[in-house]
Design a protein around this motif. Structure first.
Motif, PDB file in Angstrom:
ATOM      1  N   LEU A  24       0.854  -1.186   0.000  1.00 32.97           N
ATOM      2  CA  LEU A  24       0.000   0.000   0.000  1.00 32.97           C
ATOM      3  C   LEU A  24       0.896   1.244   0.000  1.00 32.97           C
ATOM      4  CD1 LEU A  24      -2.792  -1.009   2.541  1.00 32.97           C
ATOM      5  CD2 LEU A  24      -2.971  -0.809   0.060  1.00 32.97           C
ATOM      6  N   PRO A  25       0.652   2.171  -0.917  1.00 33.54           N
ATOM      7  CA  PRO A  25       1.512   3.350  -1.001  1.00 33.54           C
ATOM      8  C   PRO A  25       1.204   4.356   0.104  1.00 33.54           C
ATOM      9  CG  PRO A  25      -0.270   3.529  -2.574  1.00 33.54           C
ATOM     10  CD  PRO A  25      -0.393   2.172  -1.929  1.00 33.54           C
ATOM     11  N   GLU A  26       2.169   5.164   0.426  1.00 29.73           N
ATOM     12  CA  GLU A  26       1.937   6.233   1.389  1.00 29.73           C
ATOM     13  C   GLU A  26       0.791   7.100   0.867  1.00 29.73           C
ATOM     14  OE1 GLU A  26       4.391   9.851   3.513  1.00 29.73           O
ATOM     15  OE2 GLU A  26       5.477   8.095   2.777  1.00 29.73           O
ATOM     16  N   GLY A  27      -0.117   7.465   1.762  1.00 29.51           N
ATOM     17  CA  GLY A  27      -1.281   8.257   1.378  1.00 29.51           C
ATOM     18  C   GLY A  27      -2.511   7.425   1.039  1.00 29.51           C
ATOM     19  N   TYR A  28      -2.422   6.100   1.180  1.00 34.40           N
ATOM     20  CA  TYR A  28      -3.531   5.214   0.816  1.00 34.40           C
ATOM     21  C   TYR A  28      -4.757   5.413   1.702  1.00 34.40           C
ATOM     22  CZ  TYR A  28      -3.221   2.180   4.879  1.00 34.40           C
ATOM     23  OH  TYR A  28      -3.263   1.703   6.155  1.00 34.40           O
ATOM     24  N   GLY A  55       7.594 -10.043   5.320  1.00 36.90           N
ATOM     25  CA  GLY A  55       8.664  -9.094   5.610  1.00 36.90           C
ATOM     26  C   GLY A  55       8.156  -7.913   6.419  1.00 36.90           C
ATOM     27  N   GLU A  56       8.966  -6.905   6.486  1.00 37.77           N
ATOM     28  CA  GLU A  56       8.623  -5.717   7.272  1.00 37.77           C
ATOM     29  C   GLU A  56       7.764  -4.764   6.457  1.00 37.77           C
ATOM     30  OE1 GLU A  56       9.313  -5.072  10.594  1.00 37.77           O
ATOM     31  OE2 GLU A  56       9.880  -7.183  10.487  1.00 37.77           O
ATOM     32  N   HIS A  57       6.801  -4.172   7.116  1.00 38.70           N
ATOM     33  CA  HIS A  57       5.933  -3.180   6.480  1.00 38.70           C
ATOM     34  C   HIS A  57       5.808  -2.013   7.443  1.00 38.70           C
ATOM     35  CE1 HIS A  57       2.555  -1.357   4.398  1.00 38.70           C
ATOM     36  NE2 HIS A  57       1.887  -1.366   5.527  1.00 38.70           N
ATOM     37  N   ARG A  58       6.187  -0.861   7.003  1.00 40.59           N
ATOM     38  CA  ARG A  58       6.075   0.330   7.846  1.00 40.59           C
ATOM     39  C   ARG A  58       5.012   1.240   7.245  1.00 40.59           C
ATOM     40  NH1 ARG A  58       9.368   0.415  12.036  1.00 40.59           N
ATOM     41  NH2 ARG A  58      11.390  -0.587  11.829  1.00 40.59           N
ATOM     42  N   GLU A  59       3.937   1.359   7.986  1.00 35.73           N
ATOM     43  CA  GLU A  59       2.852   2.226   7.546  1.00 35.73           C
ATOM     44  C   GLU A  59       3.215   3.670   7.882  1.00 35.73           C
ATOM     45  OE1 GLU A  59      -1.958   2.374   7.973  1.00 35.73           O
ATOM     46  OE2 GLU A  59      -0.820   1.671   9.687  1.00 35.73           O
ATOM     47  N   HIS A  61       2.958   7.306   9.209  1.00 37.66           N
ATOM     48  CA  HIS A  61       2.289   7.826  10.411  1.00 37.66           C
ATOM     49  C   HIS A  61       0.946   8.474  10.065  1.00 37.66           C
ATOM     50  CE1 HIS A  61       1.661   9.727  14.280  1.00 37.66           C
ATOM     51  NE2 HIS A  61       1.490  10.865  13.642  1.00 37.66           N
ATOM     52  N   GLU A  62       0.901   9.275   9.017  1.00 33.35           N
ATOM     53  CA  GLU A  62      -0.343   9.967   8.662  1.00 33.35           C
ATOM     54  C   GLU A  62      -1.437   8.987   8.246  1.00 33.35           C
ATOM     55  OE1 GLU A  62      -1.362  13.157   9.105  1.00 33.35           O
ATOM     56  OE2 GLU A  62       0.517  13.304  10.213  1.00 33.35           O
ATOM     57  N   ASP A  63      -1.063   7.915   7.568  1.00 38.37           N
ATOM     58  CA  ASP A  63      -2.054   6.902   7.193  1.00 38.37           C
ATOM     59  C   ASP A  63      -2.613   6.220   8.435  1.00 38.37           C
ATOM     60  OD1 ASP A  63      -2.004   7.201   4.381  1.00 38.37           O
ATOM     61  OD2 ASP A  63      -0.207   5.971   4.237  1.00 38.37           O
ATOM     62  N   ARG A  64      -1.738   5.814   9.335  1.00 36.65           N
ATOM     63  CA  ARG A  64      -2.172   5.149  10.572  1.00 36.65           C
ATOM     64  C   ARG A  64      -3.057   6.086  11.395  1.00 36.65           C
ATOM     65  NH1 ARG A  64       2.328   3.124  11.923  1.00 36.65           N
ATOM     66  NH2 ARG A  64       3.152   4.953  12.973  1.00 36.65           N
ATOM     67  N   LYS A  65      -2.659   7.342  11.496  1.00 34.12           N
ATOM     68  CA  LYS A  65      -3.436   8.328  12.259  1.00 34.12           C
ATOM     69  C   LYS A  65      -4.824   8.523  11.632  1.00 34.12           C
ATOM     70  CE  LYS A  65      -3.226  13.197  13.549  1.00 34.12           C
ATOM     71  NZ  LYS A  65      -2.408  14.415  13.450  1.00 34.12           N
ATOM     72  N   ARG A  66      -4.852   8.666  10.329  1.00 34.73           N
ATOM     73  CA  ARG A  66      -6.136   8.875   9.646  1.00 34.73           C
ATOM     74  C   ARG A  66      -7.065   7.683   9.832  1.00 34.73           C
ATOM     75  NH1 ARG A  66      -7.354  12.442   4.813  1.00 34.73           N
ATOM     76  NH2 ARG A  66      -9.507  11.891   4.400  1.00 34.73           N
ATOM     77  N   ARG A  67      -6.529   6.453   9.683  1.00 32.68           N
ATOM     78  CA  ARG A  67      -7.341   5.244   9.885  1.00 32.68           C
ATOM     79  C   ARG A  67      -7.865   5.171  11.313  1.00 32.68           C
ATOM     80  NH1 ARG A  67      -5.727   0.577  10.084  1.00 32.68           N
ATOM     81  NH2 ARG A  67      -3.533   0.957  10.448  1.00 32.68           N
ATOM     82  N   SER A  68      -7.011   5.450  12.285  1.00 36.59           N
ATOM     83  CA  SER A  68      -7.420   5.390  13.699  1.00 36.59           C
ATOM     84  C   SER A  68      -8.526   6.389  14.001  1.00 36.59           C
ATOM     85  CB  SER A  68      -6.222   5.653  14.608  1.00 36.59           C
ATOM     86  OG  SER A  68      -5.277   4.631  14.469  1.00 36.59           O
ATOM     87  N   LEU A  69      -8.380   7.600  13.502  1.00 32.60           N
ATOM     88  CA  LEU A  69      -9.410   8.618  13.744  1.00 32.60           C
ATOM     89  C   LEU A  69     -10.732   8.226  13.090  1.00 32.60           C
ATOM     90  CD1 LEU A  69      -7.312  11.887  13.339  1.00 32.60           C
ATOM     91  CD2 LEU A  69      -8.292  10.960  15.457  1.00 32.60           C
ATOM     92  N   TRP A  70     -10.659   7.679  11.875  1.00 30.34           N
ATOM     93  CA  TRP A  70     -11.881   7.234  11.205  1.00 30.34           C
ATOM     94  C   TRP A  70     -12.559   6.139  12.021  1.00 30.34           C
ATOM     95  CZ3 TRP A  70     -14.309   2.956   9.535  1.00 30.34           C
ATOM     96  CH2 TRP A  70     -15.414   3.138   8.704  1.00 30.34           C
TER      97      TRP A  70
END
Length: 136
Positions: A24-28, A55-59, A61-70
């Motif tokens: 998933l690209p940044e900003g998804y 493997g490793e996947h680093r989401e 921060h803005e994507d994680r924050k947006r998903r959490s708030l939603w």
């Protein structure tokens, strides 16, 4: 719902909704949010199935924050439509950590969340969350 409108989630096997977090690209999260709005806006219950990461996947921060708030804003509606979330983690150690973390998240978001070892196990559990929906 038109499957062509979904880029983040795979709804081809609806009511099983699949998320492949790898790649998933940044900003998804903007598209993720639009797709979740469509899913909770329709009348049919569904279950989220999250594929295992290779493997490793680093989401971002803005994507994680947006998903959490939603999720916080929409937890009641999500709980009415989403019967459960099942994540696949084949590694026993990682799965144990995720199971511990998921207990708190499930209570916060009001949706049952389980971590299993295989895709087959995830599909069986997802169908059980739907009340034994036919394999179709």
């Amino acid at each position: 719902m038109n499957p062509n409108d979904f880029q983040v989630h795979d709804i081809a096997d609806f009511p099983l909704v699949r998320l492949m977090p790898e790649g998933l690209p940044e900003g998804y999260a903007v598209q993720w949010e639009a797709e979740l709005e469509a899913l909770i806006g329709q009348p049919e219950p569904f279950v989220m199935v999250v594929a295992a990461l290779r493997g490793e996947h680093r989401e971002a921060h803005e994507d994680r924050k947006r998903r959490s708030l939603w999720m916080k804003r929409n937890r009641d509606t999500l709980a009415r439509r989403c019967r459960g979330m099942v994540a696949v983690e084949p590694d026993t150690g990682k799965r144990m950590i995720m199971q511990t973390q998921s207990a708190a998240l499930a209570g916060l978001f009001k949706v049952p969340l389980r971590i299993v070892a295989t895709t087959e196990e995830a599909d069986r559990l997802a169908r059980a969350f739907l009340g034994g929906a036919d394999d179709g």
